[in-house]
Design a protein around this motif. Structure first.
Motif, short mmCIF file in Angstrom:
data_model
loop_
_atom_site.label_atom_id
_atom_site.label_comp_id
_atom_site.label_asym_id
_atom_site.label_seq_id
_atom_site.Cartn_x
_atom_site.Cartn_y
_atom_site.Cartn_z
N TYR A 82 0.78 -1.25 -0.19
CA TYR A 82 0.00 0.01 -0.02
C TYR A 82 0.79 1.34 -0.09
O TYR A 82 0.60 2.28 0.75
CB TYR A 82 -1.02 0.02 1.09
CG TYR A 82 -1.93 -1.21 0.98
CD1 TYR A 82 -2.96 -1.03 0.12
CD2 TYR A 82 -1.88 -2.28 1.99
CE1 TYR A 82 -3.93 -2.29 0.09
CE2 TYR A 82 -3.02 -3.08 2.11
CZ TYR A 82 -4.00 -3.02 1.08
OH TYR A 82 -4.93 -4.34 0.87
N ASP A 83 2.03 1.34 -0.91
CA ASP A 83 2.80 2.42 -1.11
C ASP A 83 3.58 2.43 0.22
O ASP A 83 4.43 3.73 0.07
CB ASP A 83 2.04 3.68 -1.49
CG ASP A 83 1.34 3.29 -2.67
OD1 ASP A 83 1.75 3.00 -3.68
OD2 ASP A 83 0.36 3.98 -2.84
N PRO A 103 10.53 -2.08 -5.96
CA PRO A 103 9.87 -2.94 -5.34
C PRO A 103 8.41 -3.28 -6.11
O PRO A 103 7.88 -4.42 -6.19
CB PRO A 103 9.53 -2.23 -3.98
CG PRO A 103 10.27 -1.40 -3.95
CD PRO A 103 10.96 -0.71 -5.18
N GLU A 104 7.94 -2.25 -7.03
CA GLU A 104 6.85 -2.59 -7.79
C GLU A 104 7.02 -3.77 -8.79
O GLU A 104 6.08 -4.51 -9.20
CB GLU A 104 6.58 -1.52 -8.49
CG GLU A 104 5.73 -0.54 -7.73
CD GLU A 104 6.59 0.46 -6.95
OE1 GLU A 104 6.30 1.02 -5.80
OE2 GLU A 104 7.98 0.59 -7.31
N LEU A 107 -1.03 -9.24 -17.99
CA LEU A 107 -0.01 -8.35 -18.41
C LEU A 107 -0.66 -6.59 -18.28
O LEU A 107 0.28 -6.10 -17.75
CB LEU A 107 0.30 -8.77 -19.88
CG LEU A 107 1.13 -7.57 -20.32
CD1 LEU A 107 2.46 -7.67 -19.90
CD2 LEU A 107 1.46 -7.92 -21.95
N PRO A 108 -1.66 -6.49 -18.60
CA PRO A 108 -2.28 -5.12 -18.29
C PRO A 108 -1.98 -4.46 -17.01
O PRO A 108 -1.74 -3.49 -16.66
CB PRO A 108 -3.62 -4.80 -18.70
CG PRO A 108 -3.70 -5.70 -19.80
CD PRO A 108 -2.76 -7.01 -19.26
N LYS A 115 3.41 2.09 -11.32
CA LYS A 115 2.93 2.78 -10.24
C LYS A 115 1.48 3.68 -10.47
O LYS A 115 1.33 4.46 -9.68
CB LYS A 115 3.98 3.87 -9.73
CG LYS A 115 5.61 3.19 -9.48
CD LYS A 115 6.45 4.09 -8.92
CE LYS A 115 7.62 3.53 -8.67
NZ LYS A 115 8.66 4.54 -8.34
N MET A 116 0.87 3.07 -10.98
CA MET A 116 -0.51 3.55 -11.42
C MET A 116 -1.25 2.71 -10.48
O MET A 116 -2.59 3.19 -10.30
CB MET A 116 -1.10 3.07 -12.93
CG MET A 116 -0.23 4.05 -13.96
SD MET A 116 -0.55 3.39 -15.53
CE MET A 116 -2.36 3.74 -15.67
N LEU A 117 -1.09 1.70 -9.84
CA LEU A 117 -1.90 0.82 -9.08
C LEU A 117 -0.99 0.23 -7.94
O LEU A 117 0.49 -0.21 -8.27
CB LEU A 117 -2.38 -0.41 -10.00
CG LEU A 117 -3.61 -1.23 -9.15
CD1 LEU A 117 -4.60 -0.73 -8.72
CD2 LEU A 117 -3.95 -2.30 -10.16
N SER A 118 -1.36 0.15 -6.89
CA SER A 118 -0.61 -0.40 -5.53
C SER A 118 -0.52 -2.20 -6.08
O SER A 118 -1.15 -2.67 -6.41
CB SER A 118 -1.42 -0.35 -4.40
OG SER A 118 -0.72 -1.12 -3.47
N GLY A 119 0.93 -2.37 -5.63
CA GLY A 119 1.25 -3.90 -5.91
C GLY A 119 0.19 -4.81 -5.32
O GLY A 119 -0.11 -5.91 -6.01
#
Length: 335
Positions: free
Chosen positions: A124-125, A232-233, A298-299, A307-311
């Motif tokens: 969560y970043d 990390p991502e 893949l998307p 970094k458009m979405l939390s891992g």
């Protein structure tokens, strides 16, 4: 230079696989169908050695060209070759599970030593450095990925296709995330598997064997860990790309544990094996996994890498529909 290297690895793997077919037939390394098998024709095994040899002979070139650190080279070499040797010995004659597992944990320890342990993650970043617990987590991560890859190598072309699509996906994520120099490691592994796939795609003329499947599992795990040290991502991106294998293997293991079954005993109760019987086609299931990897995973992997979405959020979004599919195809339950 790089493209020439990839082409040489592809052709080398193709030729070595053909030679391994001759060797397997001469040594009677044949998978004979039984009640647990997903195939119906006796087929030589051990072809994954071609992947191991082609990849590892070319790997030092990446270090010489300054796109792979020496530590990563030693980690990949030692862990991958150790797991491949254990698998090749098991392909020739059964090795007790406890000794295989000891060898796997030793290989994982070697990889973590050279990779400087388990990379810090973001959840969560928020950055999280697990310290000693991270090293233990890293060992189980490596051992589980190499073993689940072995479990998922049960129908024609599936393990090969998963490795190729994962590697190509990783290369794209690295490129888009600003790590273009790091794409060659993943592409090198993809090329070594592509040469083998020619002989392994349905109907398979040779199987990968434990040497190849274990090697691919641990190599992909180390490559993803290598990426995690860059960002990390990229760790979460790699796990998302492997979602089809991770979910099916883990779900099936948990169901079998809950049912009190011996999890080290061979079986054919994975969701992909049920699906292959349901559709009466290895090819259709393998093509289905390709579709899942490209259209769905893949998307999401790209979104996390950019970094458009939390891992952890991306991982959950990616895995939930696959969990539903595995449940629908009765993963872990008897046929």
């Amino acid at each position: 230079m790089m493209l020439s290297l990839l082409l040489a690895v592809l052709l080398g793997s193709w030729v070595l696989t053909f030679l391994m077919m001759r060797y397997a037939l001469a040594k009677k390394m044949i998978d004979v169908p039984n009640e647990r098998s997903s195939h119906t024709t006796p087929t030589p095994r051990g072809g994954g050695v071609a992947i191991v040899v082609a990849f590892n002979l070319a790997l030092p070139c990446l270090s010489l060209l300054n796109v792979l650190s020496l530590n990563a080279l030693y980690g990949l070499w030692g862990a991958g070759i150790a797991v491949a040797v254990i698998g090749f010995a098991d392909d020739h004659g059964h090795i007790p599970a406890r000794w295989r597992l000891l060898g796997h944990f030793s290989a994982a320890s070697w990889a973590l030593y050279w990779m400087n342990g388990f990379a810090p993650l973001t959840i969560y970043d928020a950055p999280v450095d697990l310290g000693v617990m991270g090293t233990l987590l890293g060992m189980f991560y490596l051992v589980w990925l190499l073993n689940l890859y072995n479990f998922m190598d049960g129908i024609d072309g599936l393990a090969s296709i998963e490795a190729i699509t994962t590697c190509l996906g990783l290369a794209l994520v690295y490129w888009c995330s600003g790590y273009s120099d790091q794409i060659w490691l993943a592409l090198l592994l993809a090329a070594s598997v592509l040469g083998f796939l020619y002989w392994n795609f349905s109907p398979a003329r040779i199987f990968m064997g434990d040497a190849g499947s274990g090697f691919l599992g641990v190599s992909l795990a180390v490559i993803i860990l290598y990426g995690a040290w860059l960002s990390p991502e990229l760790f979460w991106s790699g796990l998302i790309l492997l979602g089809a294998f991770i979910v099916d293997a883990t779900w099936t293991l948990i169901v079998r544990l809950v049912n009190g079954e011996k999890v080290h005993v061979a079986h054919s109760n994975h969701a992909y094996q049920h699906a292959a019987r349901y559709f009466a086609s290895h090819k259709l299931v393998t093509l289905g996994v390709i579709s899942i990897n490209i259209v769905w995973l893949l998307p999401l992997s790209l979104m996390v890498g950019l970094k458009m979405l939390s891992g952890i959020v991306g991982l959950m979004i990616a895995y939930i529909p696959i969990c539903i599919l595995v449940w629908k195809f009765k993963g872990g339950r008897p046929a």
